[in-house]
Scaffold this active site. Structure first.
Site: not given
Ligand SMILES: [Zn+2]
Length: 324
Positions: A230, A232, A239, A286, A289
């Site tokens: 990920s 993240h 986000d 997304e 993001h």
């Molecule tokens: Zn994200």
């Protein structure tokens, strides 16, 4: 008298001899040159129907083994087409050709993009190392995995006016860039707000396992990254929504989204998973993001409509190999 005549005669023979030798050398040289030419790639590729420009391209890019093959088989327009692609990477040629064999309707440029970004492999079945030494240019996705236990060193906690929900943490440089972006957006009446940022390996594992336990692996893979894969976890992603729209369904229609799409690159951020590039990034679109890559690279990606995957393959990984 006799002696003089003999000398003259000898000289004449000598001269004839020299002329013959020179003639033999000249003819021999021309036969040899002709022989060499007829065994050259230029000659044989031309016989196969390649034009001058194509021949130059082939010789410049391919090794002898492949040239030998091309010189002895009928013209292969597919190889020529791949070589002319802007983002052609020589080490990937066999994979382009293999992909083409199985997907003949896909455009050459799309095949190059898919293969360069490893999408001729299955997600999570072709692990490569995410190079954290590259800092804000590291790539982490369903092929590039972070080392176990990776945690950025300079995580900073955001002031609470920038987020909602749990306290949010990003790398210091990302935070500074975000604050600049936040201020300029705010002056234009847009209140940006973060609801997810750094996630540790354990956090990600918990999140992924929750989905997996409830809906199974296939479903879980659609909505969450497996731990270690990920972005993240890099502390480089946020986000971002706006105060008046925090819906993953409708944020794409909000003024804040338009503002981010047109301006985030000026602060070093990119829309990481854009619409239409799902096959490259491995993620659904997304709108929220954003990933920090620094101003220079963000501008490049923005201007050339490239995903970070495509940029990384061509300008970071391949360029590093070339200069070695
Ligand atoms: Zn994200």
């Amino acid at each position: 008298m006799k002696k003089k005549y003999k000398l003259k005669k000898n000289a004449r023979y000598g001269l004839v001899g020299i002329v013959i030798i020179i003639a033999v050398i000249l003819v021999g040289r021309s036969i040899y040159k002709d022989y060499v030419y007829k065994h050259s790639y230029e000659y044989n590729l031309e016989l196969r129907g390649y034009d001058e420009k194509e021949i130059k391209l082939l010789i410049k890019n391919l090794d002898d083994k492949r040239l030998d093959k091309l010189a002895n088989t009928k013209k292969d327009p597919v190889i020529v087409a791949f070589l002319q692609e802007k983002y052609y990477i020589s080490k990937n040629l066999d994979r382009y050709l293999k992909y083409y064999e199985n997907h003949k309707k896909v455009a050459y440029s799309d095949i190059v993009a898919l293969v360069n970004t490893n999408n001729d492999y299955e997600h999570y079945e072709h692990d490569l190392k995410a190079k954290t030494s590259l800092d804000e240019l590291l790539l982490c996705n369903k092929f590039y995995k972070l080392a176990d236990g990776y945690e950025p060193e300079d995580l900073a906690t955001m002031k609470n006016k920038y987020y909602y929900g749990e306290a949010q943490v990003v790398r210091q440089e990302v935070y500074d860039a975000f604050v600049d972006m936040w201020n300029d957006a705010n002056e234009e009446g847009i209140y940006l707000i973060v609801n997810s940022s750094y996630r540790s390996f354990e956090d990600q594992k918990e999140l992924y396992d929750l989905y997996k336990d409830n809906y199974g692996t296939t479903e879980a893979d659609l909505v969450a990254s497996r731990p270690g894969y990920s972005e993240h976890q890099t502390g480089l992603s946020v986000d971002v929504f706006s105060k008046d729209n925090t819906s993953t369904k409708t944020f794409k229609d909000s003024p804040a989204y338009s503002w981010l799409v047109n301006n985030s690159y000026k602060y070093g951020f990119i829309l990481r998973y854009p619409e239409g590039k799902e096959d490259i990034t491995g993620y659904e679109f997304e709108a929220w993001h954003y990933r920090y890559v620094g101003k220079k690279v963000a501008k490049e990606l923005h201007n050339n409509n490239l995903t970070f995957e495509e940029y990384y393959a061509y300008y970071i990984e391949n360029a590093a190999k070339k200069t070695k």
